[in-house]
Write an enzyme that holds these catalytic residues in place. Structure first.
Site, PDB file in Angstrom:
ATOM      1  N   GLU A 142       0.987  -1.194   0.146  1.00 26.14           N
ATOM      2  CA  GLU A 142       0.305  -0.011   0.460  1.00 26.14           C
ATOM      3  C   GLU A 142       1.273   1.451  -0.465  1.00 26.14           C
ATOM      4  OE1 GLU A 142      -2.623   0.249   3.112  1.00 26.14           O
ATOM      5  OE2 GLU A 142      -4.114   1.753   2.863  1.00 26.14           O
ATOM      6  N   ASN A 182     -12.922  -1.840  -1.130  1.00 24.53           N
ATOM      7  CA  ASN A 182     -11.484  -1.698   0.344  1.00 24.53           C
ATOM      8  C   ASN A 182     -12.361  -1.385   1.613  1.00 24.53           C
ATOM      9  OD1 ASN A 182      -8.869  -2.909   1.531  1.00 24.53           O
ATOM     10  ND2 ASN A 182      -9.226  -0.459   2.379  1.00 24.53           N
ATOM     11  N   GLU A 183     -13.083  -2.591   2.058  1.00 23.45           N
ATOM     12  CA  GLU A 183     -12.940  -1.811   3.522  1.00 23.45           C
ATOM     13  C   GLU A 183     -14.237  -0.974   3.101  1.00 23.45           C
ATOM     14  OE1 GLU A 183     -10.509  -1.390   6.366  1.00 23.45           O
ATOM     15  OE2 GLU A 183      -9.837  -3.113   6.736  1.00 23.45           O
ATOM     16  N   TYR A 239      -6.677  -9.092  11.578  1.00 21.75           N
ATOM     17  CA  TYR A 239      -5.914  -8.353  12.240  1.00 21.75           C
ATOM     18  C   TYR A 239      -6.065  -9.346  13.538  1.00 21.75           C
ATOM     19  CZ  TYR A 239      -4.368  -5.505   8.481  1.00 21.75           C
ATOM     20  OH  TYR A 239      -4.459  -5.374   7.307  1.00 21.75           O
ATOM     21  N   GLU A 275      -6.453  -9.040   3.330  1.00 23.24           N
ATOM     22  CA  GLU A 275      -5.695  -8.606   4.945  1.00 23.24           C
ATOM     23  C   GLU A 275      -5.138  -9.292   5.934  1.00 23.24           C
ATOM     24  OE1 GLU A 275      -6.498  -4.749   5.429  1.00 23.24           O
ATOM     25  OE2 GLU A 275      -6.146  -4.271   3.246  1.00 23.24           O
ATOM     26  N   GLN A 301       1.904  -6.169   5.580  1.00 24.72           N
ATOM     27  CA  GLN A 301       2.046  -5.720   4.213  1.00 24.72           C
ATOM     28  C   GLN A 301       3.489  -6.211   3.678  1.00 24.72           C
ATOM     29  OE1 GLN A 301       0.628  -1.988   3.424  1.00 24.72           O
ATOM     30  NE2 GLN A 301      -1.054  -2.027   3.811  1.00 24.72           N
TER      31      GLN A 301
HETATM   32  O1  AHR Z   1      -3.322  -2.647   6.117  1.00 27.15           O
HETATM   33  C1  AHR Z   1      -3.092  -1.064   6.749  1.00 27.15           C
HETATM   34  C2  AHR Z   1      -5.136  -0.790   6.375  1.00 27.15           C
HETATM   35  O2  AHR Z   1      -5.629  -2.030   7.458  1.00 27.15           O
HETATM   36  C3  AHR Z   1      -5.386  -0.514   5.520  1.00 27.15           C
HETATM   37  O3  AHR Z   1      -5.073   0.021   4.472  1.00 27.15           O
HETATM   38  C4  AHR Z   1      -6.322  -0.654   5.760  1.00 27.15           C
HETATM   39  O4  AHR Z   1      -7.347  -1.188   4.521  1.00 27.15           O
HETATM   40  C5  AHR Z   1      -7.466  -1.861   6.460  1.00 27.15           C
HETATM   41  O5  AHR Z   1      -7.893  -0.660   7.743  1.00 27.15           O
END
Ligand code: AHR
Length: 510
Positions: free
Chosen positions: A44, A191-192, A258, A315, A364
């Protein structure tokens, strides 16, 4: 008599102990391909992921190939990156692709509102990204701007990169120096969109998705709809209802999850300074992804019993507090043995769900979150996570071997999780078994049974360190890397391996 009894009890105890961890491989049932895209990456415009981390420009004193860091390019090739997602993340829904084409001096700048408010000069754009993918032999995955973009902008981007017909967009591409289209198959529609990508409700986004997807046209495109955040089952349900009568428009639904040691976004925990409590919480938290995958898939199956729509965990990874002294908007963190164990566990889980998980992209690839590579000026280090990805690349496009795994528990403070996770595959007559032992206090013996096998030799590799907090520091010898792991040869389809504390291991049977 008493002595005999004691010996008997001891023997029984040792039999029970050695049989506690067993791995039964069902080679005769192997049929599912592990898509190489499960080993995907995410890049990103965030912090120093793109600029500094990958792209330094042709005039940089850092050795480069057309502006791409030579050291980083070589590391990518060595690890094997099957697919790379770009340009975001949250950044994607602020990105207007036409700002990033043509002569660099004419490209307008913008403010990267999500990540540190820094100036983005658009010197890395569509051509740079797609040329990088060709250079490192990876499939591109473009994330289309839905939050602040238009349907026309999206349609034109697709035409610009994929079309070989005569039309204004392919003419523009040719004018910008690229005669032939690139090969691009994966397109994310937003995205999101439940958060930074437009704060939409699922009912609304499902319609927006249908509209965008109708204009993202081409042969064999894989269109990925924004799926849930972690345990938002309502989002999955509403999306599946909203797409039920138009399944041809969608090939994949995404999932973002995450791993935060504390589970608290305001204070996530340090990436280097942690004890067994935070270690345990991280491992337990990351294992939760298996439940998430299974529950979201169960909802998807209700509306898509033919299982046409796959899941992309596009992600995932650890998210800690930013390193002290760094820009908090740059999401820079260290990467330790703990991250290696997290990577091993997640990749085992994804492999074992390869029938429905078609892709996964760790967040990432460079300098951001659970990165493969960290850079500082001219220096570069490969992280423990890098080495796990490299070691596991034997599973890419191999055939999954279903297994039955019985593991002892790793108990901490009255809570327990399985110590061992595993997955296995076969390719070209070689069986590859990956195992993780999350227990930081003891090695775990695992008895592997490969019924009916006449494989005779075994080789092994391991990623671990002396401590769970070990990491690779710039300018110092690597503490964590792939090392040879000695193992006995299999006998009559049986092999017992002792997986060291806090380690990730690959055993290959030939
Ligand atoms: O990976 C960091 C961020 O986490 C990304 O930009 C977003 O899609 C997510 O919330």
């Amino acid at each position: 008599m008493k002595n005999k009894l004691i010996i008997g009890v001891l023997l029984l105890a040792s039999v029970q102990l050695s049989a506690q961890n067993t791995l039964n491989l069902k080679v005769d049932q192997a049929k599912t391909k592990i898509n190489k895209e499960i080993y995907g990456q995410f890049s990103e415009h965030l912090g120093t992921c793109i600029y500094e981390g990958i792209y330094v420009g042709k005039d940089s004193k850092i050795p480069n190939i057309d502006g791409f860091r030579t050291d980083v390019v070589n590391a990518f090739k060595e690890m094997k990156v099957p697919v790379l997602r770009w340009p975001g993340g949250c950044f994607a829904d602020t990105y207007h692709w036409k700002d990033g084409i043509g002569p660099k001096e004419n490209r307008p700048s913008m403010v990267n509102v999500h990540w540190g408010g820094v100036t983005e000069d658009n010197s890395f754009g569509t051509h740079e990204f797609l040329n990088l993918c060709e250079l490192i032999g990876t499939e591109p995955y473009l994330s289309i701007n839905v939050g602040s973009g238009t349907v026309q902008e999206a349609a034109e981007w697709v035409e610009y990169v994929t079309s070989s017909n005569e039309n204004p967009m392919s003419e523009l591409r040719k004018k910008n120096g690229r005669e032939d289209p690139w090969e691009v198959k994966f397109f994310g529609i937003g995205n999101e969109t439940w958060g930074c990508g437009g704060d939409m409700r699922p009912e609304y986004y499902a319609d927006v998705f249908r509209q965008f997807s109708s204009y993202v046209r081409g042969n064999n495109l894989q269109k990925i709809a924004v799926g849930p955040s972690s345990g938002d089952y309502n989002w999955t349900e509403k999306m599946m209802i909203g797409l039920q009568d138009k399944k041809h428009l969608v090939q994949t639904l995404s999932l973002h999850h995450y791993t935060l040691p504390t589970g608290n976004w305001n204070s996530k925990g340090s990436s280097t300074d942690f004890g067994e409590d935070m270690y345990f919480k991280t491992i337990k938290g990351t294992m939760f992804i298996e439940e998430l995958i299974e529950k979201h898939l169960a909802i998807m199956d209700k509306y898509d019993p033919e299982k046409r729509i796959s899941l992309a965990v596009d992600e995932w990874g650890t998210w800690y507090d930013a390193l002290p002294g760094t820009n908090p908007g740059f999401l820079q963190q260290q990467n330790t043995v703990r991250d290696a164990v997290v990577a091993g566990i997640n990749l085992n889980i994804f492999n074992n769900h390869a029938d429905r998980v078609s892709m996964a992209n760790i967040a990432q690839i460079v300098n951001v979150l659970q990165a493969m590579i960290l850079t500082k000026g001219e220096q570069m280090v490969k992280t423990p996570t890098y080495y796990v990805f490299k070691m596991y690349n034997v599973h890419q496009d191999a055939t999954l071997i279903p297994m039955e795994l019985k593991s002892e528990d790793y108990v901490f403070n009255g809570e327990k999780i399985p110590a061992v996770t595993s997955s296995a595959s076969m390719k070209d007559g070689v069986v590859s078994i990956t195992l993780s032992n999350s227990n930081p206090n003891k090695a775990v013996p695992v008895e592997c049974n490969i019924a009916g096998s006449d494989l005779k030799t075994a080789t092994g590799q391991i990623v671990t360190g002396k401590n769970i907090t070990d990491y690779n520091e710039f300018g110092q010898p690597e503490k964590v890397k792939i090392e040879t792991f000695k193992t006995a040869a299999p006998k009559n389809g049986k092999l017992t391996v002792e997986i060291p504390a806090h380690s990730v291991v690959l055993i290959q049977l030939h």
